[in-house]
Design an enzyme around this catalytic site. Structure first.
Site, PDB file in Angstrom:
ATOM      1  CB  SER A 143      -0.887   0.006   1.257  1.00  0.00           C
ATOM      2  OG  SER A 143      -1.475   1.267   1.477  1.00  0.00           O
ATOM      3  CE1 TYR A 156      -4.064  -2.646   5.064  1.00  0.00           C
ATOM      4  CE2 TYR A 156      -3.408  -0.484   4.256  1.00  0.00           C
ATOM      5  CZ  TYR A 156      -3.851  -1.770   4.019  1.00  0.00           C
ATOM      6  OH  TYR A 156      -4.077  -2.179   2.721  1.00  0.00           O
TER       7      TYR A 156
END
Length: 252
Positions: A143, A156
């Site tokens: 990501s 995350y």
């Protein structure tokens, strides 16, 4: 569409919908057989049907960080389709939003278990069962939050940064016969990312030089390239697929 994956079998985790399904769809379109994982059997059954049925796809329900599930999927991939040439570690979770300083450590551990250690476990099992002898290619779905800080989804992002580091190390360890790369998407319009744009899509998209959010097919095409022989001299890299947003200082 090309046939560059004819005779190849891919395992794609977290693939009943969203980015994972788009990756599987692209691989099937280019000749691969795919084994899909996810937590919901019904959703996987629907995905298999959409991909052309049991001649092209197999769905196996389970938790990505369950070691017995990992072993079962790899065994069934080889038993059903004859190989396990390609692996896409797409499964991931983001169960908490807010400051990292307030994050429950049990939640933090679960994020690392699913987003990082599970990816390592899948890679280890596919390596032992097939790739060590026959070669192959792995793509980890990271990501942009692993490339630069993303307030509110800090753990995350930290897990995705760790996944990038692991991608680089495995590329060094597993070459020359196994390539390991990663993609780092920005916001892609999926159920998983809804909270990042719902009700304000135009505002979020305005930050992107390409003036739109991503869609799953945007990621599927890049992953297919990385898995293919078109990327034969590329390993240990993280391809940022972000509509240009990191160029403007944002991660959304």
């Amino acid at each position: 569409m090309s046939t560059r994956f004819d005779g190849k079998t891919a395992i794609v985790t977290g693939a009943s919908r969203g980015i994972g399904f788009a990756i599987a769809e692209r691989l099937v379109a280019e000749g691969a057989r795919v084994v899909l994982t996810g937590r919901g059997k019904d959703a996987l059954d629907e995905a298999v049907a959409a991909l052309g049925g049991p001649d092209r796809a197999l769905g196996v329900a389970g938790k990505a960080d369950d070691e017995e599930h990992q072993a079962d999927v790899v065994r069934r991939a080889i038993a059903t389709f004859g190989s396990a040439d390609l692996l896409v570690n797409n499964a991931g979770i983001n169960p908490a939003y807010g400051p990292m300083i307030d994050l429950d450590l049990a939640v933090a551990r679960k994020v690392v278990d699913v987003n990082v250690l599970a990816a390592l476990g899948w890679t280890q099992r596919v390596h032992a069962a097939w790739m060590k002898e026959h070669g192959g290619a792995v793509v980890n779905v990271s990501s942009v939050s692993g490339v630069k800080p993303a307030p509110g989804i800090g753990m995350y992002g930290a897990s995705k940064a760790m996944l990038i580091s692991m991608t680089e190390l495995l590329a060094v360890e597993l070459g020359p016969d196994i390539r390991v790369n990663a993609v780092a998407p920005a916001v892609v319009k999926t159920k998983f990312a809804t909270a990042l744009y719902e009700g304000r899509e135009a505002e979020v998209a305005a930050q992107y030089p390409l003036k739109r959010l991503g869609v799953p097919d945007d990621i599927g095409g890049v992953v297919a390239f990385l898995l293919s022989e078109d990327a034969a001299w590329l390993t240990g890299q993280t391809v940022v697929v972000d509509g240009g947003v990191t160029l403007t200082g944002g991660v959304e």
